[in-house]
Each structure stands twice: as C-alpha cells, then as structure tokens.
Design an enzyme around this catalytic site. Structure first.
Site, PDB file in Angstrom:
ATOM      1  N   SER A 151       7.092  13.789-142.754  1.00 35.62           N
ATOM      2  CA  SER A 151       7.276  12.350-142.948  1.00 35.62           C
ATOM      3  C   SER A 151       7.403  11.690-141.587  1.00 35.62           C
ATOM      4  CB  SER A 151       8.552  12.098-143.761  1.00 35.62           C
ATOM      5  OG  SER A 151       8.954  10.743-143.701  1.00 35.62           O
ATOM      6  N   TYR A 164      17.686  13.477-145.628  1.00 41.42           N
ATOM      7  CA  TYR A 164      16.226  13.484-145.690  1.00 41.42           C
ATOM      8  C   TYR A 164      15.646  13.451-144.282  1.00 41.42           C
ATOM      9  CZ  TYR A 164      11.451  12.086-146.842  1.00 41.42           C
ATOM     10  OH  TYR A 164      10.081  12.034-146.952  1.00 41.42           O
ATOM     11  N   LYS A 168      13.476  16.525-142.480  1.00 40.04           N
ATOM     12  CA  LYS A 168      12.099  16.373-142.030  1.00 40.04           C
ATOM     13  C   LYS A 168      11.964  16.626-140.531  1.00 40.04           C
ATOM     14  CE  LYS A 168      10.244  15.496-146.013  1.00 40.04           C
ATOM     15  NZ  LYS A 168       9.314  16.464-146.639  1.00 40.04           N
TER      16      LYS A 168
END
Length: 260
Positions: A151, A164, A168
């Site tokens: 991402s 998150y 990533k």
C-alpha cells in the site's frame, strides 16, 4: 506481430498461482486476471461460498481454478492449503500475498487484539505464506515468484490506521529481504503498492463527501480502478519481469508525490 509478442511476454500458461484473500475485492480481481493470462489458479480465503462462485466464474470462462480454505493467521492452515493446491494444480510457482485487514481507531484507543489481528493477517500471514511457498519451490527445484500486495501507506502515514500502516511498512521491507535471500533459488519477490482503488467494498465511501475531499489530493484527480493493477501484476508474475526482484511498483495516480 507486436500484439502476438506482447501476448507471449505476459503469458502464464503452464504456471500455477495462489491468491490469498481471494473471496472479494482486489484478491478476486487478481485471480481473474491471472486466469485470463493462462495460469491455473488456487483461490484461498476463509469464505468458502465466495470462493466457489469465483472458481465457477473462472471455469465458465475456460480457465482452471480450485478453491482452498486458508486462514493466513494460522501456519497449519497455510500448509494444508498449499499442499491441497499443489495436489490439484502442481507446484505453485506464483504466489500473490493479498490477504489484508485494517482497523480504524486513534492510537490510544487500540487494544492488543486490534493490533494483533491486523499484524497477524497483513504481515505475519504474508511471511508464513511466502516462507511455506518457497520451501515447496526449493524442494521441487523450481523457480517462482511472490507478489506482495502492499500500500502507499508503506511509505507514508495517516492518523487512525497505525497497525495497518506499520504492517505495510514491514511488508515492504520483508519483500526486500526475501528477494535477497531467495534469489539463489530463482525465486523473485516484489510488491505492488496501490493507492486508493475503487472496489465494491469502498465505492460508497469514495463517492461520499469525505471521499471526494480525498480524491482532490490525488494529482490524477481520480481514484484508481482495479484493472489498472493488471499491468503491474502481470509484469511481476510473468517472464516479462524476469530480472525484477526486490522492487515495489507504486500505482497511485501520483498520490505519494502529494500529501496523503
């Protein structure tokens, strides 16, 4: 003649792929893309009903596909899924680590369970899938490649999604170290880092007032569409990318050039 050459360059006939998190969203799309390119595809997730629908769609289009149940947070489940996929399709030589989750909270509101759920799926799960797939490739004496779906949050931060973002960023570094270690076995490891891409799961938000404010910060002045990830995926999964390893392809309409 040029079209014929391009078709061969990205042709995945004779290859067997596994896509995690394939029951919906980008995972489902990636499975369809690989199947259209000629790969036999094992679709993996926990939602068996959604996988069955996807397998039927691929088969109805003339492709070859099987469904395997997989919980990427549990190594025994990953081992069993890879073995089941190989038993039906042969050695899995293309792995798309797509499974991912998020949780939205402020830093002081996160509990350990929130943190662990995201990290176990997004980072630990990707690590185990890559490791177990590579073990089988090495044992078979076969090259292969792993594509991690990262991402733009691997490179930038935003409030409310700390696990998150950290997961990533870890996946980005994991991609590089696995590429380094697996090169001697002929296994390539790369990552695709999408920006905001419209899927059935987020279209309503992206169309909302908040989503439109977000769109205004994207230099391309629009969100991405799933098919715009096909080129990067096929490049990394095919012989067209034979000398690419340890790379991250950012697909974000220039978003990382601006503030998130």
């Amino acid at each position: 003649m040029q079209a014929h050459f391009a078709d061969r360059l990205f042709d995945l006939s004779g290859h067997a792929a596994l896509v995690t998190g394939a029951s919906g969203g980008l995972g489902r799309h990636f499975a369809l893309t690989l199947a259209r390119a000629g790969a036999a595809v094992a679709v993996a997730a926990r939602r068996a009903d959604k996988l069955a629908e996807l397998v039927a769609e691929i088969r109805d289009s003339g492709g070859r596909a099987v469904a395997v149940g997989m919980d990427v947070a549990a190594r025994p489940s990953i081992e069993a899924a890879l073995d089941a996929a190989a038993a039906q399709l042969g050695t899995i030589d293309i792995i798309v680590n797509n499974a991912g989750v998020t949780a939205t909270r402020r830093v002081l509101e996160y509990g350990d369970d929130d943190w662990n759920a995201v990290m176990d799926t997004n980072l630990r799960g990707a690590w185990i899938v890559a490791q177990e797939a590579a073990k089988r490739l090495v044992a078979a004496g076969q090259p292969g490649n792993i594509v991690n779906i990262s991402s733009i949050y691997a490179s930038r931060v935003s409030p409310g999604v700390v696990p998150y973002t950290v997961s990533k960023a870890g996946l980005k570094h994991l991609t590089k170290v696995l590429a380094l270690e697996f090169a001697r076995f002929g296994i390539r490891v790369n990552a695709i880092a999408p920006g905001y891409v419209a899927t059935d799961l987020n279209r309503d938000f992206l169309a909302s007032e908040a989503g439109q404010r977000l769109r205004a910060r994207v230099p391309a002045q629009r969100f991405g569409e799933q098919h715009e990830l096909d080129g990067p995926l096929l490049l990394l999964a095919s012989g067209a990318g034979a000398y690419i390893s340890g790379a991250e392809i950012v697909v974000d309409g220039g978003h990382l050039c601006n503030t998130l």
